[in-house]
Design a protein around this motif. Structure first.
Motif, PDB file in Angstrom:
ATOM      1  N   MET C   1       0.892  -1.149   0.046  1.00  0.00           N
ATOM      2  CA  MET C   1      -0.128   0.004  -0.125  1.00  0.00           C
ATOM      3  C   MET C   1       0.801   1.457   0.094  1.00  0.00           C
ATOM      4  O   MET C   1       1.615   1.524   0.827  1.00  0.00           O
ATOM      5  CB  MET C   1      -0.948  -0.147   1.376  1.00  0.00           C
ATOM      6  N   ILE C   2       0.462   2.138  -0.941  1.00  0.00           N
ATOM      7  CA  ILE C   2       1.411   3.356  -0.978  1.00  0.00           C
ATOM      8  C   ILE C   2       0.729   4.279   0.192  1.00  0.00           C
ATOM      9  O   ILE C   2      -0.561   4.417   0.389  1.00  0.00           O
ATOM     10  CB  ILE C   2       1.540   3.880  -2.341  1.00  0.00           C
ATOM     11  N   ASN C   8      -3.637  17.894   5.815  1.00  0.00           N
ATOM     12  CA  ASN C   8      -4.421  18.101   6.895  1.00  0.00           C
ATOM     13  C   ASN C   8      -4.138  16.947   7.905  1.00  0.00           C
ATOM     14  O   ASN C   8      -4.001  17.153   9.149  1.00  0.00           O
ATOM     15  CB  ASN C   8      -5.889  17.975   6.503  1.00  0.00           C
ATOM     16  N   ARG C  12      -1.349   8.795   5.314  1.00  0.00           N
ATOM     17  CA  ARG C  12      -2.412   7.544   5.329  1.00  0.00           C
ATOM     18  C   ARG C  12      -2.540   6.861   4.124  1.00  0.00           C
ATOM     19  O   ARG C  12      -1.800   7.207   3.165  1.00  0.00           O
ATOM     20  CB  ARG C  12      -3.743   8.541   5.358  1.00  0.00           C
ATOM     21  N   ASN C  13      -2.750   5.500   4.268  1.00  0.00           N
ATOM     22  CA  ASN C  13      -2.954   4.595   3.349  1.00  0.00           C
ATOM     23  C   ASN C  13      -3.810   5.008   2.173  1.00  0.00           C
ATOM     24  O   ASN C  13      -4.704   5.754   2.279  1.00  0.00           O
ATOM     25  CB  ASN C  13      -3.651   3.288   3.844  1.00  0.00           C
ATOM     26  N   SER C  14      -3.193   4.713   0.733  1.00  0.00           N
ATOM     27  CA  SER C  14      -3.835   5.266  -0.260  1.00  0.00           C
ATOM     28  C   SER C  14      -5.340   4.865  -0.512  1.00  0.00           C
ATOM     29  O   SER C  14      -6.043   5.518  -1.190  1.00  0.00           O
ATOM     30  CB  SER C  14      -3.027   5.022  -1.363  1.00  0.00           C
ATOM     31  N   GLU C  16      -7.605   5.301   1.794  1.00  0.00           N
ATOM     32  CA  GLU C  16      -8.521   6.231   2.185  1.00  0.00           C
ATOM     33  C   GLU C  16      -8.823   7.327   1.054  1.00  0.00           C
ATOM     34  O   GLU C  16      -9.712   8.109   1.368  1.00  0.00           O
ATOM     35  CB  GLU C  16      -7.787   7.012   3.386  1.00  0.00           C
ATOM     36  N   TYR C  19      -8.304   9.092  -6.182  1.00  0.00           N
ATOM     37  CA  TYR C  19      -7.419   9.630  -7.240  1.00  0.00           C
ATOM     38  C   TYR C  19      -8.122  10.484  -8.245  1.00  0.00           C
ATOM     39  O   TYR C  19      -9.026   9.824  -8.833  1.00  0.00           O
ATOM     40  CB  TYR C  19      -6.623   8.508  -7.740  1.00  0.00           C
ATOM     41  N   ALA C  58     -11.322  11.021   1.214  1.00  0.00           N
ATOM     42  CA  ALA C  58     -12.439  10.533   1.434  1.00  0.00           C
ATOM     43  C   ALA C  58     -12.687  10.076   2.767  1.00  0.00           C
ATOM     44  O   ALA C  58     -13.814  10.404   3.161  1.00  0.00           O
ATOM     45  CB  ALA C  58     -12.785   9.643   0.228  1.00  0.00           C
ATOM     46  N   SER C  59     -11.727   9.275   3.164  1.00  0.00           N
ATOM     47  CA  SER C  59     -12.189   8.903   4.582  1.00  0.00           C
ATOM     48  C   SER C  59     -11.303   9.606   5.623  1.00  0.00           C
ATOM     49  O   SER C  59     -11.181   9.199   6.823  1.00  0.00           O
ATOM     50  CB  SER C  59     -11.634   7.375   4.511  1.00  0.00           C
ATOM     51  N   GLY C  60     -11.103  10.726   5.386  1.00  0.00           N
ATOM     52  CA  GLY C  60     -10.373  11.640   6.256  1.00  0.00           C
ATOM     53  C   GLY C  60     -11.055  12.902   6.269  1.00  0.00           C
ATOM     54  O   GLY C  60     -12.131  13.061   6.754  1.00  0.00           O
ATOM     55  N   CYS C  61     -10.220  14.060   5.991  1.00  0.00           N
ATOM     56  CA  CYS C  61     -10.558  15.421   6.048  1.00  0.00           C
ATOM     57  C   CYS C  61     -11.597  15.850   4.805  1.00  0.00           C
ATOM     58  O   CYS C  61     -12.079  16.974   5.112  1.00  0.00           O
ATOM     59  CB  CYS C  61      -9.424  16.056   5.914  1.00  0.00           C
ATOM     60  N   ARG C  62     -11.760  14.996   4.155  1.00  0.00           N
ATOM     61  CA  ARG C  62     -12.683  15.451   2.977  1.00  0.00           C
ATOM     62  C   ARG C  62     -12.300  16.432   2.126  1.00  0.00           C
ATOM     63  O   ARG C  62     -13.030  17.499   1.847  1.00  0.00           O
ATOM     64  CB  ARG C  62     -13.951  15.524   3.464  1.00  0.00           C
ATOM     65  N   LYS C  63     -10.945  16.853   1.891  1.00  0.00           N
ATOM     66  CA  LYS C  63     -10.349  18.002   1.401  1.00  0.00           C
ATOM     67  C   LYS C  63      -9.668  17.672  -0.158  1.00  0.00           C
ATOM     68  O   LYS C  63      -9.005  16.375   0.017  1.00  0.00           O
ATOM     69  CB  LYS C  63      -9.401  18.612   1.945  1.00  0.00           C
TER      70      LYS C  63
END
Lengths: 394, 203, 92
Positions: C1-2, C8, C12-14, C16, C19, C58-63
């Motif tokens: 996993m890259i 922010n 994190r794992n890609s 999350e 692209y 998408a799975s974090g700060c949504r930015k």
């Protein structure tokens, strides 16, 4: 198998990429059109790219009549290929099952079955009970996360020995005078006044009035050498095989919803494929998340193979276009032709694409079969979408 | 009218503030508890706004307000306020005033999400199985907040130790609640995890 | 996993992220002809090497943010939020 030659000063046609598309085009140029002063150059070895890295599945059960006709021509050519090339390519039409896990995919399968039948291609929708008879190990019960509610059954589909296809075309082309130059990397494409005049390689210069790009994942880089921009993004596509076991899986099984396809080779290995990696890359390293995801999806379908061990995994590079259709034919540089953009399904299309490209090179006219797949369609806004039947479902 | 958590109540059932809750006794040790009835308020405001100043909590950090409300910086310009069931956090009324040009939103998301608490010395080992974030004290000490994938569900994770015992609050979309609860139980089975009933007061 | 360095949230794992491809500058829709607009839509550099691209956490700060990534090795340089210029960014 085939001979090694010194590079000559010039050829009638130079084909870049010694995969199935390049080798087959060279063969058909010599066999169908008598043009044998052809060089196939590759920076690596014969079949070292996608042609030797795919999951070797053949089928013609597409959704559009054009798609069905095209792939049916390819399956026809594959069917008699061993005799035509005098080389055993081990084609096994074991039958091809595309599973439906919901009503909308079952509806599309009925549609595909009818389009296929109209084109004379054998396809029908079958029930879970019939699936169970064809693949006894499949879990067709209702208590899975994605229950199987039917399948599109395509008896002429099957698998083939992909390396043998590459070697067979190379060998047959060699017999007809085609020169295959491995370890010959194209470093530049020369043009004069909007016309291609030859290529530069790490082994020297070659003159040629016609240069054909058949380099799949590297297609946009090679075309850029001639100043031609291609709407292509390169994504890796991973696959894996298990240790060999006694034959138990006859048909090719595909699930679009679970993003997985499975077949068993004549050696007894299970071959798994999935969808492309989610970001563009030229890296061919396998990843653990791919294997994990794949295993979970395969075990949804066939829980009884949980104890089998994965032997190896690999990746190939796919040249993905915006409409998931290939790019075949002429470019704005006269004499510079492309047969690229095949994305995840270039192998099964190889013979038909090569036959058409050879005709284009020999006659200068674009055959009707590939007319819709020209490069100009992107600038002119006539995309040819095959996403529904081609993007995942092998 | 009765409100229900997306997570099915186990054992004997009672009513608290209009919610159906499990009244199973507290188990102690490694335990998982459904706290969905707690009030949950989502605040969005500029990072440099007056509201951010009042909330007093940077991205990735949590604090307790004087009225006991837990304030967590869950995203850039985004906060989650958690207070007892049937209450409304006093802070939510303090923000947004003063500057009429500042765009601030305060939304009651109590019924839109689940909230569960995983407590016990082994809670880190449980969470590590289903979440890729470094849960060591150096990276995520007590009061640390992050949003990440937990068992493939997007969750706000708040490290909120309970009287010196390691503890995590997990907050996410309601529809994933039952799945996540079961996934945490599954991950915790090797550490003898147990379910505790609803409790009115924190700590 | 890259691992993708979110400006922010940190690395994190890609898995999350989503692209969104090469970073290009969008022409004003009312100021270009269809051919140029399609060129912007479809023609990517698809380089084998360092490139600047857009990702969404998408799975974090949504930015959304930009990173530089080497498409041959998948090495990644630190991410930056939009609006912060990088020396190697080019318009296309």
């Amino acid at each position: 198998m085939w001979r090694n030659f010194e590079l000559e000063k010039s050829y009638d046609v130079v084909i870049i990429g010694a995969g199935v598309h390049g080798l087959a085009t060279a063969y058909y140029l010599a066999a169908n059109h008598g043009i044998s002063k052809v060089a196939v150059v590759d920076k690596g070895y014969v079949g070292g790219g996608g042609s030797g890295r795919n999951t070797a599945i053949l089928r013609s059960n597409y959704l559009t009549p054009e798609g069905v006709r095209f792939y049916d021509r390819s399956v026809q050519l594959y069917r008699t290929l061993a005799a035509d090339l005098n080389f055993n390519v081990m084609f096994a039409p074991r039958g091809h099952l595309t599973l439906a896990h919901n009503d909308s995919s079952l509806r599309t399968m009925r549609w595909r079955a009818e389009v296929n039948k109209l084109q004379g291609v054998d396809s029908e929708v079958i029930t879970p009970e019939e699936i169970k008879r064809l693949v006894p190990f499949m879990d067709v019960s209702d208590d899975t996360r994605y229950p199987i509610i039917g399948a599109l059954y395509h008896p002429p589909g099957g698998i083939i020995r992909h390396d043998a296809v590459n070697w067979g075309y190379a060998r047959a082309g060699d017999r007809l005078g085609v020169q295959i130059h491995q370890n010959t990397e194209v470093t530049g494409i020369r043009t004069e006044k909007g016309r291609v005049s030859g290529v530069s390689t790490n082994r020297g210069e070659i003159g040629a009035p016609i240069v054909l790009n058949c380099t799949a994942g590297w297609a946009s880089l090679v075309s850029a050498m001639a100043g031609v921009k291609l709407p292509i993004i390169t994504h890796p596509l991973q696959a894996a095989v298990t240790e060999p076991v006694k034959m138990f899986l006859d048909a090719v099984v595909v699930s679009g919803s679970l993003h997985v396809y499975v077949s068993q080779t004549d050696r007894g290995e299970l071959v798994f494929g999935a969808s492309t990696d989610p970001y563009a890359s030229y890296s061919m390293r396998g990843s653990l998340e791919f294997t994990e995801e794949l295993a979970s999806h395969v075990l949804e379908l066939m829980p009884s193979i949980a104890k089998m061990r994965v032997l190896r995994q690999w990746a190939g590079l796919c040249d993905i276009t915006p409409d998931f259709s290939p790019i075949m034919g002429i470019t704005e540089v006269e004499g510079f032709l492309v047969d690229v953009g095949w994305g995840t399904y270039g192998f099964k299309a190889g013979p038909a694409a090569a036959e058409a490209m050879a005709e284009l090179v020999a006659t200068g006219r674009t055959p009707q079969l590939i007319a819709a797949f020209d490069l100009a369609r992107f600038a002119e806004g006539r995309l040819a979408s095959e996403r529904g039947a081609a993007a995942v479902g092998h | 009218m009765v409100a229900r958590s997306p997570i099915r109540a186990r054992g004997p059932v009672g009513r608290e503030h209009g919610w159906e809750v499990s009244t199973t006794a507290r188990k102690g040790g490694l335990e998982l508890c459904d706290l969905t009835p707690y009030s949950k308020v989502l605040v969005r405001a500029g990072v440099l706004s007056k509201a951010a100043e009042v909330l007093g909590c940077a991205l990735g950090l949590a604090r307790r307000a004087p009225d006991g409300t837990l304030v967590a910086g869950t995203g850039p310009g985004e906060w989650l306020l958690v207070s007892g069931a049937g209450t409304w956090p006093a802070l939510a009324d303090e923000i947004g005033g003063g500057d009429p040009t500042a765009l601030t939103t305060v939304v009651d998301v109590t019924h839109g999400g689940f909230l569960i608490r995983l407590s016990g010395a082994d809670s880190r080992r449980v969470l590590e199985k289903i979440c890729a974030i470094d849960l060591s004290d150096g990276v995520t000490p007590d009061g640390a907040v992050f949003r990440s994938s937990v068992a493939r569900i997007v969750c706000d994770v708040i490290r909120d130790d309970d009287g010196g015992v390691r503890s995590y609050l997990l907050h996410g979309d309601r529809s994933a609640g039952q799945y996540l609860f079961d996934a945490v139980l599954d991950a915790g089975s090797e550490f003898s995890i147990g379910i505790s009933g609803y409790r009115e007061k924190e700590a | 996993m890259i691992r993708i360095p979110c400006p922010n949230c940190g690395p994190r794992n890609s898995s999350e992220f989503s692209y969104f491809g090469e970073l290009g500058s969008r022409p004003a829709p009312d100021a270009v002809d269809p051919a140029h607009w399609r060129h912007y839509l479809y023609d990517k550099k698809n380089p084998a090497g360092w490139t600047t691209e857009k990702w969404y956490h998408a799975s974090g700060c949504r930015k959304f943010f930009a990173i530089e990534r080497n498409t041959l090795t998948n090495d990644v340089k630190s991410g930056r939020p939009f609006g912060v210029e990088s020396s190697s960014e080019e318009s296309s």
